[in-house]
Scaffold this motif. Sequence first.
Motif, PDB file in Angstrom:
ATOM      1  N   VAL A  70       0.855  -0.986   0.077  1.00  0.00           N
ATOM      2  CA  VAL A  70       0.220  -0.334  -0.279  1.00  0.00           C
ATOM      3  C   VAL A  70       0.939   1.154   0.068  1.00  0.00           C
ATOM      4  N   GLY A  71       0.069   2.200   0.172  1.00  0.00           N
ATOM      5  CA  GLY A  71       1.357   3.833  -0.222  1.00  0.00           C
ATOM      6  C   GLY A  71       0.981   4.686  -1.059  1.00  0.00           C
ATOM      7  N   GLY A  72      -0.329   4.400  -1.835  1.00  0.00           N
ATOM      8  CA  GLY A  72      -0.584   5.329  -3.203  1.00  0.00           C
ATOM      9  C   GLY A  72       0.160   5.343  -4.459  1.00  0.00           C
ATOM     10  N   TYR A  73      -0.632   6.088  -4.970  1.00  0.00           N
ATOM     11  CA  TYR A  73      -0.412   5.496  -6.929  1.00  0.00           C
ATOM     12  C   TYR A  73       1.101   6.442  -7.132  1.00  0.00           C
ATOM     13  N   SER A  74       2.044   6.059  -8.122  1.00  0.00           N
ATOM     14  CA  SER A  74       3.053   6.219  -8.315  1.00  0.00           C
ATOM     15  C   SER A  74       2.507   6.986  -9.904  1.00  0.00           C
ATOM     16  N   ARG A  75       2.767   8.049 -10.783  1.00  0.00           N
ATOM     17  CA  ARG A  75       2.948   7.940 -12.022  1.00  0.00           C
ATOM     18  C   ARG A  75       3.787   7.357 -12.880  1.00  0.00           C
ATOM     19  N   PHE A  76       4.969   7.918 -12.458  1.00  0.00           N
ATOM     20  CA  PHE A  76       6.290   6.768 -12.884  1.00  0.00           C
ATOM     21  C   PHE A  76       5.631   5.039 -13.014  1.00  0.00           C
ATOM     22  N   GLU A  77       5.226   4.834 -11.368  1.00  0.00           N
ATOM     23  CA  GLU A  77       5.072   3.309 -12.166  1.00  0.00           C
ATOM     24  C   GLU A  77       4.127   2.842 -12.957  1.00  0.00           C
ATOM     25  N   GLN A  78       2.823   3.466 -13.194  1.00  0.00           N
ATOM     26  CA  GLN A  78       1.854   3.459 -13.741  1.00  0.00           C
ATOM     27  C   GLN A  78       2.623   3.426 -14.987  1.00  0.00           C
ATOM     28  N   GLU A  79       3.466   4.322 -15.934  1.00  0.00           N
ATOM     29  CA  GLU A  79       4.191   4.783 -16.727  1.00  0.00           C
ATOM     30  C   GLU A  79       4.462   3.094 -17.264  1.00  0.00           C
ATOM     31  N   VAL A  80       5.653   2.532 -16.242  1.00  0.00           N
ATOM     32  CA  VAL A  80       5.821   1.832 -16.642  1.00  0.00           C
ATOM     33  C   VAL A  80       5.405   0.374 -17.099  1.00  0.00           C
ATOM     34  N   ILE A  81       4.038   0.385 -15.954  1.00  0.00           N
ATOM     35  CA  ILE A  81       3.262  -1.088 -16.469  1.00  0.00           C
ATOM     36  C   ILE A  81       2.867  -0.803 -18.376  1.00  0.00           C
ATOM     37  N   ARG A  82       2.180   1.016 -18.184  1.00  0.00           N
ATOM     38  CA  ARG A  82       1.573   1.198 -19.727  1.00  0.00           C
ATOM     39  C   ARG A  82       3.196   0.689 -20.646  1.00  0.00           C
ATOM     40  N   TYR A  83       3.847   0.926 -20.755  1.00  0.00           N
ATOM     41  CA  TYR A  83       5.116   0.888 -21.878  1.00  0.00           C
ATOM     42  C   TYR A  83       4.955  -0.694 -21.385  1.00  0.00           C
ATOM     43  N   ALA A  84       4.799  -1.778 -20.801  1.00  0.00           N
ATOM     44  CA  ALA A  84       5.244  -3.339 -20.824  1.00  0.00           C
ATOM     45  C   ALA A  84       3.931  -3.394 -21.382  1.00  0.00           C
ATOM     46  N   ALA A  85       2.943  -3.343 -20.796  1.00  0.00           N
ATOM     47  CA  ALA A  85       1.104  -3.864 -21.322  1.00  0.00           C
ATOM     48  C   ALA A  85       0.767  -3.674 -22.876  1.00  0.00           C
ATOM     49  N   ILE A  86       1.239  -1.805 -23.100  1.00  0.00           N
ATOM     50  CA  ILE A  86       0.678  -1.458 -24.084  1.00  0.00           C
ATOM     51  C   ILE A  86       1.578  -1.358 -25.347  1.00  0.00           C
ATOM     52  N   ASN A  87       3.131  -1.129 -25.126  1.00  0.00           N
ATOM     53  CA  ASN A  87       3.704  -0.770 -26.126  1.00  0.00           C
ATOM     54  C   ASN A  87       4.532  -1.656 -26.359  1.00  0.00           C
ATOM     55  N   ARG A  88       4.391  -3.033 -25.300  1.00  0.00           N
ATOM     56  CA  ARG A  88       5.587  -3.813 -25.618  1.00  0.00           C
ATOM     57  C   ARG A  88       4.239  -5.095 -25.580  1.00  0.00           C
ATOM     58  N   ASN A  89       3.395  -5.043 -25.194  1.00  0.00           N
ATOM     59  CA  ASN A  89       2.543  -5.704 -25.568  1.00  0.00           C
ATOM     60  C   ASN A  89       2.742  -7.684 -24.870  1.00  0.00           C
ATOM     61  N   ALA A  90       2.725  -6.844 -23.217  1.00  0.00           N
ATOM     62  CA  ALA A  90       2.677  -7.796 -22.732  1.00  0.00           C
ATOM     63  C   ALA A  90       1.780  -8.020 -21.713  1.00  0.00           C
ATOM     64  N   VAL A  91       1.182  -9.304 -20.761  1.00  0.00           N
ATOM     65  CA  VAL A  91       0.539  -9.800 -20.006  1.00  0.00           C
ATOM     66  C   VAL A  91       0.966  -9.321 -18.557  1.00  0.00           C
ATOM     67  N   VAL A  92       0.520  -8.659 -17.878  1.00  0.00           N
ATOM     68  CA  VAL A  92       1.762  -8.225 -16.669  1.00  0.00           C
ATOM     69  C   VAL A  92       0.000  -9.264 -15.388  1.00  0.00           C
ATOM     70  N   VAL A  93       0.941  -9.696 -14.662  1.00  0.00           N
ATOM     71  CA  VAL A  93      -0.117  -9.936 -13.835  1.00  0.00           C
ATOM     72  C   VAL A  93       0.662 -10.065 -12.286  1.00  0.00           C
ATOM     73  N   ALA A  94      -0.456  -9.420 -11.239  1.00  0.00           N
ATOM     74  CA  ALA A  94       0.518  -9.523  -9.667  1.00  0.00           C
ATOM     75  C   ALA A  94      -0.638  -9.755  -8.575  1.00  0.00           C
ATOM     76  N   ALA A  95       0.136 -10.287  -7.612  1.00  0.00           N
ATOM     77  CA  ALA A  95      -0.592 -10.833  -6.476  1.00  0.00           C
ATOM     78  C   ALA A  95      -1.041  -9.543  -6.292  1.00  0.00           C
ATOM     79  N   ALA A  96      -2.244  -9.797  -5.983  1.00  0.00           N
ATOM     80  CA  ALA A  96      -3.530  -8.360  -5.255  1.00  0.00           C
ATOM     81  C   ALA A  96      -2.699  -7.931  -3.654  1.00  0.00           C
ATOM     82  N   GLY A  97      -2.362  -9.440  -2.985  1.00  0.00           N
ATOM     83  CA  GLY A  97      -1.981  -8.869  -1.379  1.00  0.00           C
ATOM     84  C   GLY A  97      -2.733  -9.887  -0.444  1.00  0.00           C
ATOM     85  N   ASN A  98      -1.966  -9.475   0.480  1.00  0.00           N
ATOM     86  CA  ASN A  98      -2.399 -10.489   1.777  1.00  0.00           C
ATOM     87  C   ASN A  98      -2.457 -10.328   3.069  1.00  0.00           C
TER      88      ASN A  98
END
Length: 930
Positions: A290-318
């Motif tokens: 937890v800890g809030g939204y980061s523009r840098f981190e969201q841009e990295v995800i967008r680059y991987a998913a949109i620019n490079r067409n990768a499926v990004v999977v993440a753990a929702a937490g415990n």
Amino acid sequence: MMHSLRVVVALAVWWVAVLGGATAYGQPAAKTVQAGRLVFRLAAGVAEPGSSPALAAALRQFAAQPAQQKFPHSLAPPLDLPGAVDLRPVYEVRLPPALPVEEACRRLLKTGAVEYAEPLYYYSPLLQTSDPLADSARAGGQYHLKNIRAYRAWDVTQGDTAITIAIVDGGTRLSHEDLASQVQRNRRDPIDGLDNDQDGYVDNYTGWDFADNDNDPVREANSVHGILVAGCASAATNNGKGIAGVGFRCRFLPLKIYSSTRSGSFAGYEAIIYAADHGCQVINLSWGGVGGYSRFEQEVIRYAAINRNAVVVAAAGNTPADLDFYPASYEHVLSVAMLTPSDERSPNATFSRRVDLSAPGTQILTILGNTDSDYFAVGGSSFAAPLVAGAAGLVRARFPQYTAAQVAAQLRRTTDNIDALPGNVAYAGRLGSGRLNVLRAVTETGQRSARIIARTYAPARQAYSPGDTMRLTVQVQNLLQPVSNLTVTLTSLSPHLLVRQGTFAAGPLVTLEQRANSVAPFRLAVAPGTPLNTRAIIRYRLQDAATGYQEDQYETIQLNPDYVVLNANNLAFTLTSRGSIGYDGLGMVGEGVSYRQGAPLLAEGGLLVAASPARVSDNLRNDRRGSDADFWTLNRVRLLAQPLRADQEATATFRDSLPTLTRGRTVGVRVRQHAYAWAATPHRDYVILEYRVTNLTADTLKPLHMGLFMDWDLPGEGSRNVVAWDAARRLQYLFDPTAPRLYAGVQHLRGGQPSAYALNHQAPGGGPVYLADGFNSAEKFITLSSGTREATYPTATDASQVTGAVLPYLAPADSVTVAFAVLAAPTLTQLQLAADAAATRYQQVLPVRPAYSGGLALYPNPTTGLVYLNLPPSFPSATVQLLSLAGQVFHTQTCNASRLVLNLSAYPAGIYLVRVQTQNRQYVLKLTKQ
């Protein structure tokens, strides 16, 4: 066997303690700032850091080495790919260890040459080990493969060695019997000391260690998390040994992000870019916080998913709570919650509308990695996510034409609904679409799925207040089979957010076609009485009646934040409940201060109250890499529904703790804060802030100091401002002397004697206050107690100001009022006119002096028409005016007698002001017309 299991558990628990990753149930993992590093994105039009003199100067002042492109090998986004991101303008800076990262970010933002500047964060892995006897008590070993229908799915497809799943985690064991054959090797760069493929990484034959920047992705001692995760997704299947990974033939790429050395650092997002650029079709992230939204981190995800067409999977937490958990809660991420063997939510699983689907996450038998042939049962969303990642690999092999967004849609749409199970009823809609079904995912070709892929709010704000209305434009894309008549219905799941117009007929859409409701946007309104900091969830229901397709998508909107924005005039002015201006603390919660809808002008601002160098109360930055939190809310800030004296008024009450409770660190006051803004000329360029301070201690505060700290971000060169002091107007202001585009400052209006202090951020030799290493209590007291002899700083620098008042004493239980105007204008002349207008308006409209009791009186009051004004004999003559509460003059006449008759018969009912002006004094009385 029992003894060895105990040893394994001890090692696993020790590793968790060392890495700081596993938190107790109910304690959400939190991301933490990495010292000595930050990232920033260049603003549009800035080609490189050196092309902006202000940015280059700021970097020279504190950067330990030149700024470097964060991702120098990232590719430019395709022009025809909506939503793609360009990472080439993103740079990283290394900082001196003693320099607070947040301070460096503020200094870069002040240059105006960057879109954002953010810390880099550390995220914890999400390991939670289970009972070591679980394996012996469970028949059949990997029960989860049956639950998710993996055996049947393998009859359809066994994946492909050309599909690579990136395991972005804690490293691997290359020699394990169930992993050795599954590692994706880069045969274009064998280990020979050369960068044969010229990708910037030497000998990256079997992955990369981003935390320590070397080519050895083998896990550090006693760190098994990455191996456990890899086993779930990619263990060798049908090899007669150990276990089976869901991805079957799909390979995995080990990318190590946790350091084995003291000099290394967490590098999860760097590894995501590497995975995307090196052809990984699936990327698994079994970590977060937890800890809030980061523009840098969201841009990295967008680059991987949109620019490079990768499926990004993440753990929702415990953590057993409804919360946003990153990176799982970012857009373009498949967020995976964990289930028990009975398909019910694990008691420790995070749940939310951001979850996309669920998968087994308890008692998961996987590879341990302490030897080349060991296995262990573990639990956590860390091990639910790689089951989905393995399934994504199978879907990519089965449907190679699918984009990453289509693969994610296929996985969401082919789950088995589990909401009706007893353990899930209370969490319906917050465990995603259901439990992963790999067989359905690789066989069903008739699924339909649409998705809201972009949204625009007007007005664009971080949060909305009661009474606000907004327009919402969305862009929807059809991802799978064509739909004949797609409709999108917007519904609010909160009674505090009202949908005025909530339908969008998108019509027929072929596969991957997009459409927007820009002609008729959704309309929403925030209900009066909405509780503070409400998180309202809206639901997009996407339907095609002809085919029976229906799917829901959710979004969270923040309502009634603990701040208000006064925007009646040229200043959009954020005011909080705890004395801060612009933003609430260093977390940048708020909408800042801006002029004529321009860029934010204020990095940080707020009230200071002090009785001595040790007794200072504020909510501003400190010298401990954070901010003080001395003031706490008694009555939260609110805009008055019916302002009496201005076009907009806001009020709040806050206090600090008694000094007896803080070892003499605080002052011990209660503050009633009132703000005023007017829309008419010449009052459009200022906001008045009035503070009524009450002494809560048993001692006289002698003297008492109050002031406003304002760290301005004026347009132009952030490091090229001077500070000036207009003694006649008691006005302290800043501007760029070379190219003045905006002047901003604070004016003392009332209360004690004015004080003013100019601060130079840049050099330790610039004075006794040096903000680059923080702002301690002694320094804050200096800025309040130095009178006006340090009010100016004529040399252009990165500057800020403290404008205040010195009160000789404040007795116990007594109160005093201090008032300031905060001003901005494009020219000095306009700033001076605004200051004059603020002083006049405050004297005329606000009750700054008590009514004269020696015979000056109005009666009857209230009145229905006629009213008599009695003047004392000592008045030789007086000018009498009738005004509205907003300061509009309705009537003026001169009186040379002891009584004057005013006739209000022609005026509507309401509250008026009667101003009596003599040669030496001015009096204001309030009059009510019934």
